[in-house]
Design a protein around this motif. Structure first.
Motif, PDB file in Angstrom:
ATOM      1  N   ARG A   1     124.597 -28.625 -95.867  1.00 11.12           N
ATOM      2  CA  ARG A   1     124.081 -27.949 -97.060  1.00 11.12           C
ATOM      3  C   ARG A   1     125.197 -27.227 -97.817  1.00 11.12           C
ATOM      4  NH1 ARG A   1     119.488 -27.065 -93.642  1.00 11.12           N
ATOM      5  NH2 ARG A   1     120.448 -25.168 -92.806  1.00 11.12           N
ATOM      6  N   GLU A   2     126.142 -26.634 -97.069  1.00  4.07           N
ATOM      7  CA  GLU A   2     127.217 -25.877 -97.708  1.00  4.07           C
ATOM      8  C   GLU A   2     128.225 -26.792 -98.401  1.00  4.07           C
ATOM      9  OE1 GLU A   2     128.894 -23.597 -94.585  1.00  4.07           O
ATOM     10  OE2 GLU A   2     127.115 -22.331 -94.295  1.00  4.07           O
ATOM     11  N   GLN A   3     128.565 -27.903 -97.760  1.00  3.25           N
ATOM     12  CA  GLN A   3     129.557 -28.820 -98.326  1.00  3.25           C
ATOM     13  C   GLN A   3     129.037 -30.257 -98.220  1.00  3.25           C
ATOM     14  OE1 GLN A   3     133.768 -28.056 -97.762  1.00  3.25           O
ATOM     15  NE2 GLN A   3     133.289 -26.327 -96.407  1.00  3.25           N
ATOM     16  N   PRO A   4     128.048 -30.604 -99.020  1.00  2.00           N
ATOM     17  CA  PRO A   4     127.403 -31.920 -98.890  1.00  2.00           C
ATOM     18  C   PRO A   4     128.347 -33.091 -99.134  1.00  2.00           C
ATOM     19  CG  PRO A   4     126.707 -30.799-100.905  1.00  2.00           C
ATOM     20  CD  PRO A   4     127.444 -29.793-100.091  1.00  2.00           C
ATOM     21  N   GLN A   5     129.236 -32.980-100.124  1.00  2.00           N
ATOM     22  CA  GLN A   5     130.120 -34.098-100.430  1.00  2.00           C
ATOM     23  C   GLN A   5     131.123 -34.341 -99.304  1.00  2.00           C
ATOM     24  OE1 GLN A   5     129.911 -36.305-103.034  1.00  2.00           O
ATOM     25  NE2 GLN A   5     131.422 -37.380-101.776  1.00  2.00           N
ATOM     26  N   LEU A   6     131.726 -33.254 -98.797  1.00  2.00           N
ATOM     27  CA  LEU A   6     132.692 -33.393 -97.705  1.00  2.00           C
ATOM     28  C   LEU A   6     132.004 -33.905 -96.448  1.00  2.00           C
ATOM     29  CD1 LEU A   6     135.481 -33.046 -96.474  1.00  2.00           C
ATOM     30  CD2 LEU A   6     134.934 -30.632 -96.051  1.00  2.00           C
ATOM     31  N   ALA A   7     130.813 -33.379 -96.157  1.00  2.00           N
ATOM     32  CA  ALA A   7     130.083 -33.817 -94.967  1.00  2.00           C
ATOM     33  C   ALA A   7     129.767 -35.303 -95.049  1.00  2.00           C
ATOM     34  CB  ALA A   7     128.800 -33.002 -94.813  1.00  2.00           C
TER      35      ALA A   7
ATOM     36  N   GLU B   1     137.158 -29.659 -91.621  1.00  2.00           N
ATOM     37  CA  GLU B   1     138.044 -29.701 -92.785  1.00  2.00           C
ATOM     38  C   GLU B   1     139.220 -30.621 -92.492  1.00  2.00           C
ATOM     39  OE1 GLU B   1     140.327 -26.084 -93.488  1.00  2.00           O
ATOM     40  OE2 GLU B   1     139.772 -25.365 -91.482  1.00  2.00           O
ATOM     41  N   LEU B   2     139.788 -31.172 -93.551  1.00  2.00           N
ATOM     42  CA  LEU B   2     140.987 -31.993 -93.432  1.00  2.00           C
ATOM     43  C   LEU B   2     142.211 -31.088 -93.425  1.00  2.00           C
ATOM     44  CD1 LEU B   2     140.011 -34.746 -96.017  1.00  2.00           C
ATOM     45  CD2 LEU B   2     140.154 -35.058 -93.547  1.00  2.00           C
ATOM     46  N   VAL B   3     143.171 -31.375 -92.553  1.00  2.00           N
ATOM     47  CA  VAL B   3     144.395 -30.579 -92.481  1.00  2.00           C
ATOM     48  C   VAL B   3     145.606 -31.503 -92.493  1.00  2.00           C
ATOM     49  CG1 VAL B   3     143.311 -28.649 -91.272  1.00  2.00           C
ATOM     50  CG2 VAL B   3     144.297 -30.529 -89.953  1.00  2.00           C
ATOM     51  N   LEU B   4     146.782 -30.906 -92.665  1.00  2.00           N
ATOM     52  CA  LEU B   4     148.059 -31.629 -92.658  1.00  2.00           C
ATOM     53  C   LEU B   4     148.098 -32.751 -93.696  1.00  2.00           C
ATOM     54  CD1 LEU B   4     148.688 -31.781 -88.795  1.00  2.00           C
ATOM     55  CD2 LEU B   4     149.996 -30.465 -90.468  1.00  2.00           C
ATOM     56  N   GLY B   5     147.487 -32.503 -94.855  1.00  2.00           N
ATOM     57  CA  GLY B   5     147.541 -33.469 -95.945  1.00  2.00           C
ATOM     58  C   GLY B   5     146.772 -34.745 -95.689  1.00  2.00           C
TER      59      GLY B   5
ATOM     60  N   SER C   1     131.393 -37.604 -96.856  1.00  2.00           N
ATOM     61  CA  SER C   1     132.633 -38.381 -96.792  1.00  2.00           C
ATOM     62  C   SER C   1     133.181 -38.441 -95.367  1.00  2.00           C
ATOM     63  CB  SER C   1     133.685 -37.774 -97.726  1.00  2.00           C
ATOM     64  OG  SER C   1     133.256 -37.843 -99.070  1.00  2.00           O
ATOM     65  N   LEU C   2     133.112 -37.333 -94.643  1.00  2.00           N
ATOM     66  CA  LEU C   2     133.607 -37.325 -93.265  1.00  2.00           C
ATOM     67  C   LEU C   2     132.827 -38.296 -92.390  1.00  2.00           C
ATOM     68  CD1 LEU C   2     134.153 -33.493 -92.707  1.00  2.00           C
ATOM     69  CD2 LEU C   2     135.937 -35.238 -92.750  1.00  2.00           C
ATOM     70  N   GLY C   3     131.552 -38.470 -92.687  1.00  2.00           N
ATOM     71  CA  GLY C   3     130.719 -39.342 -91.872  1.00  2.00           C
ATOM     72  C   GLY C   3     130.682 -40.780 -92.320  1.00  2.00           C
ATOM     73  N   HIS C   4     131.258 -41.087 -93.498  1.00  2.00           N
ATOM     74  CA  HIS C   4     131.143 -42.449 -94.008  1.00  2.00           C
ATOM     75  C   HIS C   4     132.463 -43.064 -94.462  1.00  2.00           C
ATOM     76  CE1 HIS C   4     127.040 -40.797 -94.372  1.00  2.00           C
ATOM     77  NE2 HIS C   4     126.669 -42.028 -94.102  1.00  2.00           N
ATOM     78  N   ASP C   5     133.450 -42.243 -94.775  1.00  2.00           N
ATOM     79  CA  ASP C   5     134.736 -42.773 -95.214  1.00  2.00           C
ATOM     80  C   ASP C   5     135.729 -42.767 -94.059  1.00  2.00           C
ATOM     81  OD1 ASP C   5     133.689 -43.085 -97.714  1.00  2.00           O
ATOM     82  OD2 ASP C   5     134.486 -41.201 -98.496  1.00  2.00           O
ATOM     83  N   LYS C   6     136.768 -43.559 -94.220  1.00  2.00           N
ATOM     84  CA  LYS C   6     137.735 -43.757 -93.144  1.00  2.00           C
ATOM     85  C   LYS C   6     138.861 -42.740 -93.236  1.00  2.00           C
ATOM     86  CE  LYS C   6     140.012 -47.587 -93.301  1.00  2.00           C
ATOM     87  NZ  LYS C   6     140.293 -49.025 -93.168  1.00  2.00           N
TER      88      LYS C   6
END
Length: 683
Positions: A563-569, A602-606, A571-576
């Protein structure tokens, strides 16, 4: 000789006694007796070889001692601690230092349990050769073996700056013992009854089973001349019960494995009752193979050791001809487990030879072998990751403010890695700055079978045939090939200083068959998450694969985070995740799997997320500019919510057909579409 004169036939015991009598230094007589054993139709055993090696040691014949040690595997004998200690002591007296250090390293690889004698002889060899630079590494290995209060003598090899005589207990906290993988470290070894009224819920941590029989009627009828089954499918159930036989709390079950020598789980279950309220309960463990119960263990709960590894025999079930097996486990108090959030770093491997061949559609290379290592590009990617981590380490060491999101990865409590080669190489190269150098606390690389990639039909990069030490040796060979064009062999040399925990992969650890269904994958994912939830560690690194990491995040990210970050959630579950990409996640151990315990990511290290490419092999393919983004409908349930360990072939086929539809980039936008309609799209 006297036995022969009296016309008495010598026995194995008499030979061993005679060889042992030569330990005062009569090594030639000892070797002569050893050679004569086959003539009397006796095969030398470990005791025979150890006694002969000791006689060579007393005579300072280090070459002969090493020869005996190296011949043991060819005689189907496994060297033990005594074998290695005799060889190390002989090299300490007259042999080269390199041989002594190599033998000590081999003990760790062979699980031969180095002891005080092993380390004392090695340190004395360092002193004799004036090689003080090797002393910190030996001390580090001592810490790895938990040899506390072991005094370091006044070795002249120590650098002049060493004023006091340190003991190992002065060197800081020790990592968990690798051979038992205790979930909770504890100085004392209490029994369950010692927990009194303060104990929490009973956690049962299943390690492994050994010598598990499997049923094969044809094999039994033909006196083992014909086998219909290569192995069974053993699984374990455990619960507590009253004196009347009533179940207390829950009956826990672990999924079936497809091996019998040493099936391993290393995961925990909450048995659902308070220890303090049921100290008089009986613990019951059952070993099954499909629908047949192989054996049972019943023992009073209160007398069992708490927070330590236990190995007990299973009484075979009557009438099935099962041999006696054993099971290793731990009884844990939930109150002793970490309560705060854990930080998990998911690291995807660098580009592999398969990725490279697939991006160019080189089918010959893709089908040439299984379990591909890193490509040259993958090596550069992992080296870039290593450089980023090293720069952060240097910044923090210089007193500068580091990135808070990277604080935990700089000092991981444990590093888990998929046993597949590309993941192992990524862990070794990419994480070398935080694995610990000479004189520092060295962290083990723990092979985690549940972290492997989803096994796909035709995807040879997801298949493996190596077990135990073979995985370590193959990793070294692949690393040598990867750095064959480099004059600097520092990376290859560093590999020999690392410690590897192979307990989970001692027997066949990969899924049965050519492909792994979505339901099988879900069961494995749940086991993986249970391992993280009940781990004693709070800073964890997992080196794995794109599809598996994506599936974990899609399944176990919390609703609050979605709910807080729907787009990131999404993408993390469907993109490579990009090669050598890193996702930092936070896990709340107070949540169950049903409550989705990954509360932040969250994504880290670029690191980057890339839309998935199309095609039947897209799940493991290298990213390209022409990747086509797949659209997933909420109407497709990629992973069923309530899987059963047993499933029908028809259900399996349905799941695979749905998976094929997704891999073929079929866009399903109508949530009302049923599975049958989706199957029609696959035709």
């Amino acid at each position: 000789v006297q036995l022969a004169a009296l016309r008495l036939r010598p026995s194995e015991i008499s030979f061993n006694a005679a060889i042992s009598a030569c330990e005062s230094g009569q090594w030639e007589f000892a070797l002569g007796l050893l050679r004569s054993m086959p003539e009397s139709r006796f095969a030398p055993n470990v005791i025979s070889l150890n006694a002969a090696t000791s006689s060579c040691e007393k005579a300072s014949c280090w070459k002969e001692a090493l020869s005996l040690l190296t011949r043991m595997p060819s005689m189907q004998l496994v060297p033990d601690t005594i074998s290695y200690n005799a060889a190390i002591s002989s090299c300490e007296q007259a042999g080269p230092l390199r041989a002594t250090l190599s033998l000590l390293n081999d003990m760790f690889l062979e699980r031969a349990q180095p002891d005080a004698i092993s380390f004392t002889a090695t340190l004395r060899a360092c002193e004799k050769h004036g090689e003080w630079k090797s002393v910190p590494e030996v001390i580090s290995k001592m810490r790895q073996r938990k040899l506390r209060d072991f005094p370091l003598a006044d070795f002249g090899a120590l650098p002049p700056s060493s004023e006091a005589k340190p003991v190992v207990s002065d060197l800081g906290d020790l990592p968990p013992a690798s051979e038992a993988k205790p979930v909770v470290s504890s100085e004392a070894k209490p029994v369950v009854s010692d927990l009194g009224r303060t104990g929490g819920e009973c956690i049962f941590f299943l390690e492994n089973a050994r010598r598990v029989p499997f049923l094969d009627a044809v094999r039994d009828m033909t006196c083992e001349a014909v086998n219909v089954r290569a192995s069974g499918h053993p699984f374990v159930r455990a619960w507590a019960e009253t004196a009347a036989g009533d179940v207390i709390g829950k009956v826990a079950e672990w999924p079936a494995k497809n091996c019998n020598k040493q099936p391993s789980w290393f995961s925990a279950r909450n048995l659902g009752f308070q220890l303090a309220e049921h100290l008089e309960a009986t613990l019951r463990i059952e070993l099954w193979d499909e629908r047949s119960r192989l054996g049972t263990l019943s023992t009073p709960l209160k007398t069992l050791g708490a927070h330590c590894s236990l190995t007990l025999d299973i009484e075979p079930a009557t009438g099935n001809g099962a041999a006696k097996s054993s099971v290793s486990f731990q009884i844990l108090d939930s109150k002793a487990l970490p309560k705060g959030r854990k930080v998990i770093y998911f690291v995807r491997h660098g580009e592999s030879q398969w990725n490279k061949a697939q991006s160019k559609m080189n089918l010959h290379e893709m089908a040439r072998t299984t379990d591909h290592g890193l490509s040259d590009k993958g090596r550069k990617q992992t080296e870039a990751l290593s450089k980023q981590i090293q720069e952060e380490v240097a910044k923090v060491s210089a007193g500068e403010k580091g990135d808070p999101a990277l604080a935990a990865i700089l000092k991981p409590d444990v590093v888990f890695t998929s046993p597949l080669c590309r993941a192992l190489e990524t862990a070794v190269i990419g994480l070398l700055p935080v694995l610990g150098g000479v004189g520092e606390r060295q962290r083990e690389l723990v092979f985690m079978a549940n972290a492997k990639e989803k096994q796909n039909f035709g995807g040879l990069d997801t298949h493996c045939t190596k077990q135990g030490r073979e995985i370590v040796e193959n990793g070294l060979e692949e690393l040598r090939a990867l750095y064959a064009d480099q004059e600097n062999k520092e990376m290859v040399n560093s590999y020999g200083t690392l410690f590897f925990d192979t307990e989970e992969v001692q027997d066949k650890w990969w899924p049965e068959g050519q492909s792994e269904s979505s339901q099988q994958l879900l069961v494995r994912m749940q086991e993986f998450m249970n391992q993280l939830l009940y781990s004693p560690h709070t800073n964890i690194v997992v080196v794995g694969h794109s599809l598996f990491i994506r599936s974990i995040l899609r399944k176990f990210l919390s609703d609050d985070f979605r709910r807080e970050q729907p787009q990131l959630a999404f993408s993390l579950g469907h993109d490579k995740l990009s090669n050598c990409g890193v996702v930092r996640a936070e896990l709340d151990p107070s949540r169950s799997l049903e409550e989705s315990p990954l509360v932040k990511a969250e994504l880290v290290l670029g690191s980057e997320l890339m839309s998935e490419g199309s095609g039947m092999l897209s799940c493991c393919s290298a990213a390209s500019a022409n990747d086509i983004q797949l659209k997933y409908s909420d109407g497709i349930e990629l992973l069923p919510e309530n899987p059963s360990i047993a499933y029908s072939p028809a259900q399996n086929a349905t799941e695979e057909a749905i998976s094929s539809a997704q891999n073929a980039a079929v866009e399903v936008t109508d949530p009302s579409k049923s599975k049958n309609e989706i199957l029609e799209l696959c035709k």
